[in-house]
Enzyme design. Structure first.
Site, PDB file in Angstrom:
ATOM      1  N   ARG A 284     -49.709   6.290  34.735  1.00 42.61           N
ATOM      2  CA  ARG A 284     -47.959   5.532  34.582  1.00 42.61           C
ATOM      3  C   ARG A 284     -47.332   6.004  33.534  1.00 42.61           C
ATOM      4  O   ARG A 284     -46.171   5.721  33.552  1.00 42.61           O
ATOM      5  CB  ARG A 284     -48.849   4.798  33.393  1.00 42.61           C
ATOM      6  CG  ARG A 284     -48.555   3.626  33.054  1.00 42.61           C
ATOM      7  CD  ARG A 284     -47.062   3.045  33.795  1.00 42.61           C
ATOM      8  NE  ARG A 284     -47.407   2.095  34.942  1.00 42.61           N
ATOM      9  CZ  ARG A 284     -46.106   2.270  36.093  1.00 42.61           C
ATOM     10  NH1 ARG A 284     -45.514   2.650  35.707  1.00 42.61           N
ATOM     11  NH2 ARG A 284     -47.053   1.882  37.362  1.00 42.61           N
TER      12      ARG A 284
ATOM     13  N   LYS B  44     -25.111   3.446  24.248  1.00 41.80           N
ATOM     14  CA  LYS B  44     -25.872   1.986  23.513  1.00 41.80           C
ATOM     15  C   LYS B  44     -27.361   2.617  24.501  1.00 41.80           C
ATOM     16  O   LYS B  44     -27.263   2.330  25.887  1.00 41.80           O
ATOM     17  CB  LYS B  44     -25.074   0.943  24.591  1.00 41.80           C
ATOM     18  CG  LYS B  44     -23.621   0.172  23.717  1.00 41.80           C
ATOM     19  CD  LYS B  44     -23.457  -0.074  24.892  1.00 41.80           C
ATOM     20  CE  LYS B  44     -21.672  -1.288  24.086  1.00 41.80           C
ATOM     21  NZ  LYS B  44     -21.561  -2.107  24.861  1.00 41.80           N
TER      22      LYS B  44
ATOM     23  N   LYS C  85     -12.731   2.478  16.004  1.00 44.05           N
ATOM     24  CA  LYS C  85     -12.591   1.635  16.948  1.00 44.05           C
ATOM     25  C   LYS C  85     -12.037   0.270  16.032  1.00 44.05           C
ATOM     26  O   LYS C  85     -11.741   0.628  15.061  1.00 44.05           O
ATOM     27  CB  LYS C  85     -14.730   1.138  17.028  1.00 44.05           C
ATOM     28  CG  LYS C  85     -14.767   2.265  18.255  1.00 44.05           C
ATOM     29  CD  LYS C  85     -15.904   1.579  18.796  1.00 44.05           C
ATOM     30  CE  LYS C  85     -15.536   1.005  20.511  1.00 44.05           C
ATOM     31  NZ  LYS C  85     -16.437   0.269  21.136  1.00 44.05           N
TER      32      LYS C  85
ATOM     33  N   ASP D 267      -9.735  -1.290  25.063  1.00 42.92           N
ATOM     34  CA  ASP D 267     -10.348  -2.114  25.136  1.00 42.92           C
ATOM     35  C   ASP D 267     -10.216  -3.358  25.763  1.00 42.92           C
ATOM     36  O   ASP D 267      -9.270  -4.043  25.592  1.00 42.92           O
ATOM     37  CB  ASP D 267     -10.633  -2.351  24.081  1.00 42.92           C
ATOM     38  CG  ASP D 267     -11.857  -3.654  23.827  1.00 42.92           C
ATOM     39  OD1 ASP D 267     -12.521  -2.808  24.089  1.00 42.92           O
ATOM     40  OD2 ASP D 267     -11.650  -4.137  22.634  1.00 42.92           O
TER      41      ASP D 267
END
Length: 301
Positions: free
Chosen positions: A121, A156, A188, A238
């Site tokens: 797993r 992100k 930004k 943007d």
């Protein structure tokens, strides 16, 4: 569970990870941490211990159950070595970045059966997630084919998975944006407000960190013109519509590279690329990826 110490791991596999710009020491630590989620302290794999004799050996194939691009198979291989040491043999591992079709075997693992199932797993978690990132990236690369635009990742990313996720983006044919806050300045909207405008913000970065790459976000064409006059060579557009981006490309006339960002979808990718921008940044490559369907199938022979 007695795990293999780092010094006893295959040097060739550790070198392979380093060559891919990954830190094997960090990956080893993360694998051990992940394995302890399944088996903390002196716990045992109860199902495997109950159903499989201690001396049983087996062979298992990692198989693709859908079409896509694989990544993280070297990390998955390392998981098996951490659990099983030199009792495991790994063959037929395809290179990360390989495009595969349903049913393709991407890796074969042989060794003590209990160890195979204990490691299964964790190994699949790494390979399935990273292959999902690589596959998603490959879809964007295909959508942009024939244009000048390249797909970029963002910050992100899942906490503590950034290096691996950005590696998977590269496997899928994408391009990495900055890794962290220190290797590139990205001005930004909030920085612009705090500094009093796009040009004051740009000049503040240049004064504080001469020579550091800097990109500035704009929301309209007036800000774009200001930055071009100030000599900014990387500008982020943007949340602009396609017509505005076409005009931005015309105004810029190759004086700066232009990056489109903000809620972009794969369905709109081609349209945005055909505006003439240089980059399209996509947070969804890493923050919303769908895992790739890989399975480990134990042979019954």
């Amino acid at each position: 569970m007695n795990l293999t110490p780092y010094a006893a791991l295959p040097a060739s596999l550790l070198d392979e990870l380093r060559a891919a710009a990954l830190d094997p020491d960090r990956i080893y630590f993360d694998i051990v941490t992940a394995l302890h989620e399944d088996l903390p302290a002196e716990a045992v794999d109860t199902t495997s211990v109950a159903t499989i004799s201690a001396d049983a050996t087996g062979q298992a194939d990692f198989n693709a159950r859908e079409e896509g691009v694989v990544a993280g198979l070297g990390v998955a291989a390392l998981v098996f070595h951490v659990v099983m040491g030199d009792t495991v043999t790994i063959t037929d591992r395809v290179a990360d970045g390989t495009h595969v079709t349903p049913g393709a075997r991407v890796m074969r693992v042989s060794g003590p059966t209990r160890g195979l199932l204990t490691a299964e797993r964790t190994a699949l978690n790494y390979a399935s997630h990273l292959s999902g990132v690589a596959t998603a990236t490959s879809h964007w690369v295909a959508a942009l084919d024939g244009t000048r635009a390249k797909v970029l990742d963002t910050r992100k990313t899942l906490p503590n998975w950034r290096a691996l996720q950005k590696y998977a983006v590269r496997c899928g044919g994408g391009v990495n944006h900055r890794f962290g806050l220190a290797d590139m300045a990205m001005v930004k909207d909030n920085h612009v407000i705090a500094a009093g405008g796009v040009v004051p913000a740009l000049e503040a970065v240049r004064a504080a960190f001469p020579g550091l790459p800097v990109e500035v976000e704009v929301t309209d064409l007036d800000q774009l013109r200001e930055l071009l006059d100030a000599g900014c060579d990387r500008i982020l557009l943007d949340n602009m519509d396609s017509a505005t981006m076409v005009e931005a490309v015309r105004i810029t006339a190759d004086r700066a590279s232009l990056e489109a960002s903000g809620g972009l979808t794969l369905e709109r990718a081609r349209e945005v690329a055909e505006t003439g921008v240089d980059f399209i940044s996509v947070g969804a490559l890493t923050h919303s990826v769908i895992v790739f369907d890989l399975g480990m199938d134990l042979s019954d022979t």
